[in-house]
Design a protein around this motif. Sequence first.
Motif, short mmCIF file in Angstrom:
data_model
loop_
_atom_site.label_atom_id
_atom_site.label_comp_id
_atom_site.label_asym_id
_atom_site.label_seq_id
_atom_site.Cartn_x
_atom_site.Cartn_y
_atom_site.Cartn_z
N ASN A 1 44.64 41.52 41.19
CA ASN A 1 43.18 41.60 41.08
C ASN A 1 42.48 42.09 42.36
N ARG B 1 41.73 45.72 42.79
CA ARG B 1 40.70 46.32 41.94
C ARG B 1 39.31 46.15 42.55
N LYS B 2 39.28 45.43 43.69
CA LYS B 2 37.97 45.13 44.30
C LYS B 2 37.94 45.50 45.77
N GLU C 1 33.75 49.43 45.55
CA GLU C 1 33.24 49.59 44.17
C GLU C 1 34.04 50.70 43.48
#
Length: 454
Positions: A278, A281-282, A285
């Motif tokens: 995860n 994915r951050k 932006e």
Amino acid sequence: MTKLKDKIQGEVLVPGDDQYEGTRKIFNAAITKRPSVIVVCKDAQDVSEAVMYATENDLEIAVRGGGHHVSGTSLTEGGLLIDLSQMTTVDVHKESQIVSVQGGATLADIDEETQKHGLAMPTGTVSETGIAGLALSGGVGYLRGVLGLSCDQLVEANVVTASGEQKVVNKDTNDDLFWAIRGGGGNFGVVTEFKFNLHLVGPEVLAFNVMYDLKDGMKVFRGLNEYLMTAPDEVSVNMTVMDLPPAPMLPEFLHNKSVMVIAGMYAGDADEGQGIINPLRKLAEPIIDQTGVIPYTDLQKKLDPMVPQGASFKGTSLFFKDLNEDTFKQLLEEKDKAPGGLLFQLWEMHGQVNSVPADFNAFSVRDSQYLLLLDLVYEPGNDKAADDWAEKFYETFAPFSLNGAAYLNGIDPDKDVIEKTYGSNYQRLQEIKAKYDPHNVFTRNHNIKANQNV
Ligand SMILES: Cc1cc2nc3c(=O)[nH]c(=O)nc-3n(C[C@H](O)[C@H](O)[C@H](O)COP(=O)(O)OP(=O)(O)OC[C@H]3O[C@@H](n4cnc5c(N)ncnc54)[C@H](O)[C@@H]3O)c2cc1C
């Protein structure tokens, strides 16, 4: 020539034959070398006959697996080309979890058969690539963190040596040759068949593919490095920096945009992996996030459409141990000076690929942090500008690299990288070259100089 044709089960082609032009061509259209004879082999005996014919007639030998090496070592000007494109059989031995692969098979040929049994071996990321060249000089793909390189999973090979002899090579028989072909490239003979270990993978896997604006490049790079400090071996990350083309397949807002893609796979339970990947994915932006659970065979083919066909390429490569932000910034600046479209990749290396000692097999680079791969796609005829730029790029960044080592599957053999790359393994390779190919019959590769004093 009639004598050769009589001995060969496959085809013997010479300039002027209908199939000659099509058979001659390789992936990189900039390489226009023309062999005087092409032997399209059907089996190992054809390969032996071709090797003996070439040596008797003093013809330079080129060996072609998938024909994907950017430098064009799988072609020869005026010599004899051993073409393995008809030797693509893949047999899965389910009980022993071993796959037998002929020397002309592609990665797609392997994945297609092995995934029928929910099994896989580590290969590369573009399915049309040949396994032979890839595995003989390494083989870096999404399974590197848990299974290492393709060559690390080799358990046996059938090799036609410089005398035309067919040898079985494994840890008990011709063990020196077994060590050397796992990283030493095509220096020691023609591999007609490989046997690799297989492992449970898929059929579906968690793949991530997150596109960021290159304006956020430094932030993404910094965040990625922090993430990698504690990332488990199951995560492999390929970072790609590129200027998107104004292609109709892309939405208009992406045309000519400079982006950075963080892509890879979690090689473990997909549900467990979601939380682990995860943070990737951050990192900033995202512009597009295509993360999801997909068939392993789809992941292995995902990049195929990105690879231009029939184009002229120039490649270069380096390994880095400590790639700092200043060097990364400089890499981005140099990218903008490239005389053509550039695919610029940094693949992080951790886990199994780096967990074996440097002399485990001939592939000695076992402590890098990043593998840099550059592929420049340029206009036909622009060879000099492409060569000069790639040379300058290499010279600029070599001082920051891991002892000047490069990934031999992504760089020209005329660069002064062979000894630097093999490091402490080089002398042993020279001795093995002297034993199996003292007269350098297999020269169209990252050529190891035989040490005759042994
Ligand atoms: C689009 C693209 C994507 C790539 N992606 C990856 C990737 O994800 N991971 C990775 O690790 N690499 C990757 N590569 C690099 C790739 O590993 C090399 O290009 C590799 O050499 C390809 O193998 P091949 O059999 O297709 O090449 P060839 O050009 O056929 O051969 C390369 C060298 O190996 C020798 N050789 C070939 N077959 C044999 C044989 N049977 N016996 C003895 N010698 C042989 C040739 O003589 C030549 O010297 C990629 C390359 C391209 C162009």
